[in-house]
Design an enzyme around this catalytic site. Sequence first.
Site, short mmCIF file in Angstrom:
data_model
loop_
_atom_site.label_atom_id
_atom_site.label_comp_id
_atom_site.label_asym_id
_atom_site.label_seq_id
_atom_site.Cartn_x
_atom_site.Cartn_y
_atom_site.Cartn_z
N THR A 1 0.84 -1.21 0.00
CA THR A 1 0.00 0.00 0.00
C THR A 1 0.87 1.25 0.00
O THR A 1 0.64 2.19 -0.76
CB THR A 1 -0.93 -0.02 1.23
OG1 THR A 1 -1.88 -1.08 1.05
CG2 THR A 1 -1.66 1.29 1.41
N HIS B 1 3.97 -9.85 1.28
CA HIS B 1 3.17 -10.87 1.96
C HIS B 1 2.17 -11.52 1.02
O HIS B 1 1.47 -12.44 1.40
CB HIS B 1 2.52 -10.32 3.24
CG HIS B 1 1.36 -9.42 3.01
ND1 HIS B 1 0.08 -9.79 3.29
CD2 HIS B 1 1.30 -8.19 2.48
CE1 HIS B 1 -0.73 -8.79 2.97
NE2 HIS B 1 -0.01 -7.81 2.48
N CYS C 1 -22.65 -7.46 1.68
CA CYS C 1 -23.13 -7.84 3.01
C CYS C 1 -21.96 -8.28 3.89
O CYS C 1 -22.17 -8.79 4.98
CB CYS C 1 -24.14 -8.96 2.89
SG CYS C 1 -25.00 -9.01 1.33
#
Lengths: 458, 458
Positions: free
Chosen positions: B70, B196, B320
């Site tokens: 990120t 990772h 959901c």
Amino acid sequence: MSYFDAASAAPLHPVARQALLASLDEGWADPARLYREGRKARMLLDAAREAAAEAVGCRADEVVFTPSGTRAVHTGVAGALAGRRRVGRHLIVSAVEHSSVLHSAEVFEAAGGTVTQVPVDRTGAVAPSGYEAALRADTALAVLQSANHEVGTVQPVAEVAEVCRAAGVPLLVDAAQSLGWGPVEGGWSLLAASAHKWGGPSGVGLLVVRKGVRFAPQGPADERESGRAPGFENIPAIVAAVASLRAVRAEAAQEAVRLRELTERIRTRVPRLVPDVEVVGEPRRRLPGIVTFSCLYVDGETLLHELDREGFAVSSGSSCTSSTLTPSHVLRAMGVLSEGNVRVSLPPGTAEEDVERFLDVLPGAVAGVREKLGAPASAAAPEEDVLVVDALGRRCPIPVIELAKAFPGVPVGGTVRVLSDDEAARLDIPAWCEMRGQEYLGEEPADGGTAYLVRRLG
Amino acid sequence: MSYFDAASAAPLHPVARQALLASLDEGWADPARLYREGRKARMLLDAAREAAAEAVGCRADEVVFTPSGTRAVHTGVAGALAGRRRVGRHLIVSAVEHSSVLHSAEVFEAAGGTVTQVPVDRTGAVAPSGYEAALRADTALAVLQSANHEVGTVQPVAEVAEVCRAAGVPLLVDAAQSLGWGPVEGGWSLLAASAHKWGGPSGVGLLVVRKGVRFAPQGPADERESGRAPGFENIPAIVAAVASLRAVRAEAAQEAVRLRELTERIRTRVPRLVPDVEVVGEPRRRLPGIVTFSCLYVDGETLLHELDREGFAVSSGSSCTSSTLTPSHVLRAMGVLSEGNVRVSLPPGTAEEDVERFLDVLPGAVAGVREKLGAPASAAAPEEDVLVVDALGRRCPIPVIELAKAFPGVPVGGTVRVLSDDEAARLDIPAWCEMRGQEYLGEEPADGGTAYLVRRLG
């Protein structure tokens, strides 16, 4: 090898190693996921956050794990400044903060903010009154280290926090050097720290933002770490970092006494063993494991190599060290000698014999460097009639060595003019005058550099 | 437990574990220091950089280690945009990029930049012509993933890079999902990846900036990692990450064939085993280990819990799921069904038996969730005369279930009006129509929500 550079990075604590190994198997999955591996990772992360909060003395939801202490500082300073943008664009830092703080201040200034640097005294300490004087109606944030990373001087954080609190300004404390020794006292608002300073693994910093402190995270959004530290959490390293913090804290009271005694030996014996040495930093309000001194007529980098050859790992704030050509901003702000600078920072567990061997080895190492550089002997040398010392094009510590060599030839009351284009001379020539009891008259521009004027008093 | 969520995080590779342990002892010191421990750390870091460069297919001095994938994306996008600020303030991304890219685009837009999202087809792939059409004279940067993280679709990176090169615009490739399988082809300018994902430890990202690419690092200055990634280097983790990359690469060709066969089984057998399933993503140009499907009338979170109970860790892009109430932006951009979404991403070494057991367990798990929710059977039910389905206040997948229940009562040629205030309905009702061969007429505002209009064709 005796590793005496714990203030840079401490070796991994055995407890951290154990915790890291265990959580490599349990904590590798994404803690945001619903399945068992994710839940295990989440539990480890939650437990680590609770334990870190307890060690800091704050709430768990005030703790954010960052990828390093530097990133904790960057994130904390930027977020706090942005959170109070409407109050103003003024930042206060001390002159002896870690480079991560000063670099944060630089980008803030480049973006239109203003920064006040609070000066320190000759021991490296700020005065609470210095912060009081710097506070303005538009001050968004003040930053102060809990203790200095180069000389170990402990700062009056609680008093400065009180001064800031009275003005309604949050104080960010850079606790990188002290958190392993104990919680930071006083009413601070934000806190940053770095795990590899207390025997945790690399890759973990700590940012604490107290509830109620306005904080606006900068940069791209991310859902992790309450939106304050983007990127996948490094859970095994976080678990190890917190385990290590608890472990060093458990040993802190006892180890502080032991290391303080060892650094006190260095403080008192180095000036007796080595001529022309200045021990710098506050002698009492200081971290237990750090002691720093500077040796006249010595090139810091060469001395480090000598000590490395003898099996000692230390660091230096000298200008002649490594890639940097300017002396440490900390030593400069303190106004102390920077040449031949050595910082000894003992990790917990340092053996007494190693310190004794260091004291055995140091005088020879310093003498060897001085001999190579042709430094004057400590006793006065025969007089010569020299008034101008041309050290243009020569690097630290040569200008001071040349000054010292020429000095015996100057009549009492007479003046020497040292020509130098080395930045370190600006610091080291006045320091030499102070150490030698001679009068420093100031500097003036000269052809190809600067002329430093020294009057012989005796 | 069968861990089928390698696209989130892969368990630590045994080689990475070994390398990590070894370098915890050798690589903990500050690589900028001159003493032996520092030099050892520096050597490990240099060797890791060389090996990473070889795996990427670039020069060692083009590789920067960051604290996560990120952060590599954030740093890369911000630095490349700032480096070409004078060219313009236009950024191109695909609609199916990782959130780190889209969040970088958001801050850029908030700061006055403009962003073009290139759409994808129903398989999740961009077309090079889509990038060509988006390019402008003021385009500073284009970003494209090498392969999609949710559906595994491989993007035409080399072709898009060629289109960008022709326009003189650098392309940043987010290679997080593919770098373990092989180098990224084509003339890209920047590349980001995350250790990772390939069995390395958490805490290591990779940013590659090709020589000649204009790049201006943002944020506070720092001397580490060529000034592009501030903070103390996490050398043990970096060494482990690179060791793991080499290890998975050595197995990649063989493992790709094996995993592709296993995911192909899931692709072909799930629609036969489970009624009302849509397998999404490109069937051929895809990553070996990822397969994604959506199940009508199923709540993704409940299905994940059912599968977890059966010993399978998978993830879901359903609305959901977990903390999010909107469906995955990837599935939305593809225009495919999002309800009951399951992503299976197999780590290297996944056993065939585990995949077979997953195929055994899945039909019962889906049926169980459908039964709990009162979903209609797959065969047609008796007719009723219903025209309006009121699903206001009901969450995904209830609105579609209610539509399906009511549908048999609609005469052929007749229209149903589904009232819903759930964001997922906007995606799932059209998808249901496509799967069922019914006509979706569009939506219109309605009291308390939106009305979705469906015409019965047969």
